[in-house]
Scaffold this motif. Structure first.
Motif, PDB file in Angstrom:
ATOM      1  N   TYR A  43       0.843  -1.185   0.000  1.00 60.32           N
ATOM      2  CA  TYR A  43       0.000   0.000   0.000  1.00 60.32           C
ATOM      3  C   TYR A  43       0.884   1.243   0.000  1.00 60.32           C
ATOM      4  O   TYR A  43       2.009   1.213   0.524  1.00 60.32           O
ATOM      5  CB  TYR A  43      -0.902   0.018   1.227  1.00 60.32           C
ATOM      6  CG  TYR A  43      -1.777  -1.192   1.399  1.00 60.32           C
ATOM      7  CD1 TYR A  43      -2.500  -1.724   0.328  1.00 60.32           C
ATOM      8  CD2 TYR A  43      -1.897  -1.821   2.641  1.00 60.32           C
ATOM      9  CE1 TYR A  43      -3.307  -2.840   0.494  1.00 60.32           C
ATOM     10  CE2 TYR A  43      -2.703  -2.931   2.816  1.00 60.32           C
ATOM     11  CZ  TYR A  43      -3.406  -3.444   1.738  1.00 60.32           C
ATOM     12  OH  TYR A  43      -4.198  -4.555   1.907  1.00 60.32           O
ATOM     13  N   PRO A  44       0.395   2.362  -0.545  1.00 54.63           N
ATOM     14  CA  PRO A  44       1.188   3.600  -0.507  1.00 54.63           C
ATOM     15  C   PRO A  44       1.587   4.018   0.907  1.00 54.63           C
ATOM     16  O   PRO A  44       2.642   4.631   1.097  1.00 54.63           O
ATOM     17  CB  PRO A  44       0.254   4.623  -1.157  1.00 54.63           C
ATOM     18  CG  PRO A  44      -0.629   3.817  -2.058  1.00 54.63           C
ATOM     19  CD  PRO A  44      -0.845   2.519  -1.329  1.00 54.63           C
ATOM     20  N   SER A  45       0.777   3.680   1.889  1.00 53.14           N
ATOM     21  CA  SER A  45       1.107   4.034   3.270  1.00 53.14           C
ATOM     22  C   SER A  45       2.253   3.183   3.814  1.00 53.14           C
ATOM     23  O   SER A  45       2.928   3.573   4.769  1.00 53.14           O
ATOM     24  CB  SER A  45      -0.116   3.858   4.167  1.00 53.14           C
ATOM     25  OG  SER A  45      -0.578   2.506   4.138  1.00 53.14           O
ATOM     26  N   GLU A  46       2.497   2.017   3.196  1.00 52.37           N
ATOM     27  CA  GLU A  46       3.555   1.120   3.651  1.00 52.37           C
ATOM     28  C   GLU A  46       4.902   1.473   3.043  1.00 52.37           C
ATOM     29  O   GLU A  46       5.939   1.399   3.718  1.00 52.37           O
ATOM     30  CB  GLU A  46       3.189  -0.333   3.311  1.00 52.37           C
ATOM     31  CG  GLU A  46       1.983  -0.851   4.077  1.00 52.37           C
ATOM     32  CD  GLU A  46       1.574  -2.243   3.623  1.00 52.37           C
ATOM     33  OE1 GLU A  46       1.439  -3.128   4.482  1.00 52.37           O
ATOM     34  OE2 GLU A  46       1.403  -2.444   2.400  1.00 52.37           O
ATOM     35  N   ILE A  47       4.904   1.815   1.772  1.00 51.85           N
ATOM     36  CA  ILE A  47       6.132   2.244   1.090  1.00 51.85           C
ATOM     37  C   ILE A  47       5.780   3.519   0.327  1.00 51.85           C
ATOM     38  O   ILE A  47       5.437   3.471  -0.864  1.00 51.85           O
ATOM     39  CB  ILE A  47       6.690   1.155   0.150  1.00 51.85           C
ATOM     40  CG1 ILE A  47       6.806  -0.198   0.870  1.00 51.85           C
ATOM     41  CG2 ILE A  47       8.061   1.568  -0.372  1.00 51.85           C
ATOM     42  CD1 ILE A  47       7.351  -1.320  -0.001  1.00 51.85           C
ATOM     43  N   PRO A  48       5.838   4.658   0.987  1.00 52.61           N
ATOM     44  CA  PRO A  48       5.404   5.910   0.355  1.00 52.61           C
ATOM     45  C   PRO A  48       6.397   6.419  -0.680  1.00 52.61           C
ATOM     46  O   PRO A  48       7.563   6.026  -0.700  1.00 52.61           O
ATOM     47  CB  PRO A  48       5.318   6.871   1.540  1.00 52.61           C
ATOM     48  CG  PRO A  48       6.330   6.349   2.507  1.00 52.61           C
ATOM     49  CD  PRO A  48       6.281   4.848   2.372  1.00 52.61           C
ATOM     50  N   ILE A  49       5.926   7.289  -1.541  1.00 51.55           N
ATOM     51  CA  ILE A  49       6.774   7.987  -2.508  1.00 51.55           C
ATOM     52  C   ILE A  49       7.055   9.377  -1.953  1.00 51.55           C
ATOM     53  O   ILE A  49       6.127  10.137  -1.662  1.00 51.55           O
ATOM     54  CB  ILE A  49       6.102   8.096  -3.885  1.00 51.55           C
ATOM     55  CG1 ILE A  49       5.748   6.705  -4.430  1.00 51.55           C
ATOM     56  CG2 ILE A  49       7.012   8.834  -4.858  1.00 51.55           C
ATOM     57  CD1 ILE A  49       4.946   6.756  -5.728  1.00 51.55           C
ATOM     58  N   ILE A  50       8.334   9.712  -1.782  1.00 46.00           N
ATOM     59  CA  ILE A  50       8.724  11.005  -1.236  1.00 46.00           C
ATOM     60  C   ILE A  50       9.425  11.821  -2.320  1.00 46.00           C
ATOM     61  O   ILE A  50      10.403  11.358  -2.919  1.00 46.00           O
ATOM     62  CB  ILE A  50       9.652  10.843  -0.020  1.00 46.00           C
ATOM     63  CG1 ILE A  50       8.950  10.039   1.084  1.00 46.00           C
ATOM     64  CG2 ILE A  50      10.098  12.205   0.511  1.00 46.00           C
ATOM     65  CD1 ILE A  50       9.833   9.753   2.289  1.00 46.00           C
ATOM     66  N   ASP A  51       8.919  13.012  -2.546  1.00 48.33           N
ATOM     67  CA  ASP A  51       9.566  13.952  -3.457  1.00 48.33           C
ATOM     68  C   ASP A  51      10.704  14.614  -2.686  1.00 48.33           C
ATOM     69  O   ASP A  51      10.472  15.371  -1.751  1.00 48.33           O
ATOM     70  CB  ASP A  51       8.553  15.006  -3.918  1.00 48.33           C
ATOM     71  CG  ASP A  51       9.127  15.988  -4.933  1.00 48.33           C
ATOM     72  OD1 ASP A  51      10.364  16.128  -5.011  1.00 48.33           O
ATOM     73  OD2 ASP A  51       8.330  16.638  -5.629  1.00 48.33           O
ATOM     74  N   VAL A  52      11.961  14.286  -3.048  1.00 43.36           N
ATOM     75  CA  VAL A  52      13.107  14.783  -2.281  1.00 43.36           C
ATOM     76  C   VAL A  52      13.753  16.005  -2.915  1.00 43.36           C
ATOM     77  O   VAL A  52      14.850  16.407  -2.521  1.00 43.36           O
ATOM     78  CB  VAL A  52      14.172  13.673  -2.080  1.00 43.36           C
ATOM     79  CG1 VAL A  52      13.602  12.532  -1.262  1.00 43.36           C
ATOM     80  CG2 VAL A  52      14.726  13.180  -3.410  1.00 43.36           C
ATOM     81  N   SER A  53      13.074  16.628  -3.870  1.00 45.48           N
ATOM     82  CA  SER A  53      13.657  17.807  -4.505  1.00 45.48           C
ATOM     83  C   SER A  53      13.969  18.891  -3.483  1.00 45.48           C
ATOM     84  O   SER A  53      14.900  19.682  -3.665  1.00 45.48           O
ATOM     85  CB  SER A  53      12.721  18.360  -5.587  1.00 45.48           C
ATOM     86  OG  SER A  53      11.435  18.665  -5.058  1.00 45.48           O
ATOM     87  N   GLY A  54      13.221  18.905  -2.374  1.00 48.96           N
ATOM     88  CA  GLY A  54      13.427  19.917  -1.343  1.00 48.96           C
ATOM     89  C   GLY A  54      14.768  19.843  -0.643  1.00 48.96           C
ATOM     90  O   GLY A  54      15.221  20.839  -0.064  1.00 48.96           O
ATOM     91  N   ILE A  55      15.456  18.692  -0.701  1.00 46.89           N
ATOM     92  CA  ILE A  55      16.754  18.609  -0.019  1.00 46.89           C
ATOM     93  C   ILE A  55      17.830  19.372  -0.771  1.00 46.89           C
ATOM     94  O   ILE A  55      18.892  19.643  -0.218  1.00 46.89           O
ATOM     95  CB  ILE A  55      17.212  17.143   0.201  1.00 46.89           C
ATOM     96  CG1 ILE A  55      17.501  16.441  -1.136  1.00 46.89           C
ATOM     97  CG2 ILE A  55      16.182  16.387   1.019  1.00 46.89           C
ATOM     98  CD1 ILE A  55      18.029  15.014  -0.972  1.00 46.89           C
ATOM     99  N   PHE A  56      17.537  19.725  -2.016  1.00 48.26           N
ATOM    100  CA  PHE A  56      18.481  20.520  -2.794  1.00 48.26           C
ATOM    101  C   PHE A  56      18.090  21.997  -2.808  1.00 48.26           C
ATOM    102  O   PHE A  56      18.673  22.792  -3.523  1.00 48.26           O
ATOM    103  CB  PHE A  56      18.535  20.006  -4.238  1.00 48.26           C
ATOM    104  CG  PHE A  56      18.757  18.524  -4.351  1.00 48.26           C
ATOM    105  CD1 PHE A  56      19.993  17.967  -4.057  1.00 48.26           C
ATOM    106  CD2 PHE A  56      17.732  17.668  -4.739  1.00 48.26           C
ATOM    107  CE1 PHE A  56      20.217  16.601  -4.160  1.00 48.26           C
ATOM    108  CE2 PHE A  56      17.934  16.295  -4.849  1.00 48.26           C
ATOM    109  CZ  PHE A  56      19.179  15.767  -4.552  1.00 48.26           C
ATOM    110  N   SER A  57      17.076  22.336  -2.004  1.00 49.35           N
ATOM    111  CA  SER A  57      16.504  23.672  -2.033  1.00 49.35           C
ATOM    112  C   SER A  57      17.141  24.589  -1.006  1.00 49.35           C
ATOM    113  O   SER A  57      17.697  24.137   0.002  1.00 49.35           O
ATOM    114  CB  SER A  57      14.991  23.579  -1.774  1.00 49.35           C
ATOM    115  OG  SER A  57      14.403  24.849  -1.678  1.00 49.35           O
ATOM    116  N   GLY A  58      17.022  25.885  -1.222  1.00 49.46           N
ATOM    117  CA  GLY A  58      17.539  26.869  -0.276  1.00 49.46           C
ATOM    118  C   GLY A  58      16.728  26.970   1.002  1.00 49.46           C
ATOM    119  O   GLY A  58      17.283  26.892   2.101  1.00 49.46           O
TER     120      GLY A  58
END
Length: 379
Positions: A43-58
């Motif tokens: 299920y999406p709650s078990e293995i979620p998709i995380i947008d990590v673009s924010g770790i490269f953000s200011g």
């Protein structure tokens, strides 16, 4: 005694719908309760998709948002997908296509790079030479491995200037490249993929620090020359069993056996054939299906230790039932082998005791490797 089954029935006083999976670990034999329910999609709650673009953000708020999602996933099943990670598809496609070219060669040519000739376990591991879980079948896979080499790390300006207390743990050699010189682009493709994963991992470590309520540069000095390795796997297809439910009867045939990873976390690229399975918190095997444009990230044992098991190092395995050859490209990331870390204060509630003593990364990795390769029954 050599075991013939990965699971055993739980005693009559326990839930008869469960079996018990035996695993090797750095702390001796451990067990996981496994449901007999059939394998299902996660299920999406078990293995979620995380947008990590924010770790490269200011903005710090963007980085904190990613860190919060990582914390939620790490304390749940310890697995999550990442998207917008910054690694171009050209890099992964090149590595994938080149690996297929390598693994499709004759055994005689591949044997030139046999890991037995390496000083540091770099190179090729042939079929029937690996059994990551001694209580399941021999792994039905071939592997090309490569460990961290500072000569290819863009953050190391002068490998000759590395302090001796760090350098003594580094395992640099050219054997694996010399032995595959018939495919000169193999080195180029693998190094390009490794560098991309290394850059991503260093960004993720900062996000992990934030997720643990620490300053994001808290671990900076611990991964100057990290334990950053590749195990590039080729999985021929294996037969689909009559049932995908867990059973105590017979030996489980696996592409790679049930295990947890060693250090902080793993970044995995997988092709679209599937086969990765994760043991969720309820003890059921679930599919971590391929999602285009993503990597799978999972927590490893050393991260679990230093978080006092707040973050979950989850059991996983692979069974390639696709009918086609499969490639997976895991990148394993951890602190420098000369470093050590105890349970973090930020992971202790008031009055809570530390479950684990501080241990160096080198000692931990050696302990895990020794346990993993023990083939005697671990009752």
């Amino acid at each position: 005694m050599t075991p013939t089954t990965a699971t055993e029935t739980i005693s009559a006083n326990d839930d008869t719908s469960m079996t018990r999976l035996r695993l090797s670990s750095g702390n001796g034999p451990v067990y996981r309760a496994v449901s007999k329910a059939p394998l299902r999609e996660a299920y999406p709650s078990e293995i979620p998709i995380i947008d990590v673009s924010g770790i490269f953000s200011g903005p710090e708020s963007d980085r904190m948002s990613v860190a919060s999602q990582i914390r939620d996933a790490a304390t749940n099943n310890g697995f999550f997908y990442i998207k917008n990670h910054g690694i171009p598809t050209e890099v992964t496609d090149w590595a994938y296509e080149t690996l297929l070219e390598f693994f499709r060669q004759s055994a005689k040519i591949k044997e030139r790079a046999n890991v037995s000739q390496s000083r540091y376990y770099n190179g090729y591991k042939p079929p029937k030479s690996q059994r990551i879980n001694p209580f399941e079948s021999v792994d039905v896979r071939e592997t090309f491995s490569w460990t961290y080499d500072p000569r290819y790390d863009p953050s190391v300006p002068d490998p000759a200037a590395i302090p001796p207390h760090i350098a003594k743990y580094l395992r640099c050699e050219d054997f694996q490249w010399e032995a595959t010189a018939n495919l000169p682009h193999l080195k180029e493709a693998i190094v390009a993929y490794w560098r991309a994963c290394l850059s991503l991992a260093r960004a993720l470590v900062r996000a992990f620090a934030l997720s643990l309520d620490l300053p994001e540069d808290s671990f900076l000095e611990k991964f100057t020359h990290p334990d950053a390795a590749l195990a590039l796997n080729y999985y021929p297809p294996i037969p689909v069993p009559e049932t995908t439910s867990s059973s105590e009867n017979g030996e489980t045939q696996v592409s790679i056996g049930s295990h947890t990873d060693f250090q902080l976390f793993t970044i995995l690229w997988q092709d679209d054939n599937g086969g990765l399975q994760v043991l969720n918190r309820q003890g059921q095997w679930i599919n971590a299906k391929p999602i285009p444009g993503t990597f799978v990230v999972n927590i490893a044992d050393y991260m679990a230790r230093i978080t006092n098991d707040r973050y979950v190092s989850t059991v996983h395995r692979a069974q390639n039932w696709s009918g086609r050859e499969r490639i997976s490209m895991p990148f394993f990331f951890g602190f420098n082998l000369n470093e050590s870390c105890g349970v973090l204060d930020s992971c202790l509630a008031e009055g809570e005791e530390r479950k684990y003593e501080e241990i160096s990364c080198e000692d931990w990795v050696q302990r895990r490797a020794k346990a993993m390769h023990t083939t005697e029954d671990a009752k």
